[in-house]
Design a protein around this motif. Structure first.
Motif: not given
Length: 131
Positions: A74-84, A98-102, A116-129
């Protein structure tokens, strides 16, 4: 097996889809946060190409956990992104950042990732963008 996981994330951060695919078994099962399970390396590669068009992301604060037998990780990380580019059904892309824990979960066999199973908070991402 953590070498395989480290290589997978290094390839991700380098934008190296082929490098990511090299870490996968041919019949990999890719469980995304929202949507259907994708089967196989070809489907995974198509997903990665789509993601690269719409998002530029770097993963930081990476912590990898490995089961003693080496068949699960398993891995825990922070996603630092740009919506292109606007992704279907999501807010309009305008270069928002945006910046999300995942986190991701992996199954491994013979040095290759089989799941591979990936999880993040989509509602948080939408709120940020959408802001």
């Amino acid at each position: 097996m953590s070498d395989t996981i480290r290589a997978y994330f290094a390839a991700f951060n380098a934008g190296d889809i082929d490098g990511m695919l090299d870490c996968l078994a041919e019949d990999v099962a890719h469980h995304v946060n929202e949507g259907q399970v994708r089967q196989g390396k070809a489907a995974f590669g198509e997903f990665c190409a789509h993601m690269s068009r719409c998002y530029r992301e770097e993963l930081t604060d990476l912590v990898i956990f490995e089961a003693a037998a080496g068949t699960r990780a398993a891995a825990e990380y922070t996603v630092n992104g740009t919506y292109l580019e606007t992704d279907a059904g999501l807010p309009k892309a305008k270069g928002q950042t945006y910046r999300l824990p995942a986190g991701s979960f992996f199954s491994l066999e013979n040095g290759k990732i089989t799941r591979v199973v990936t999880y993040y908070n989509l509602a948080d991402w939408i709120k940020q963008v959408a802001a």
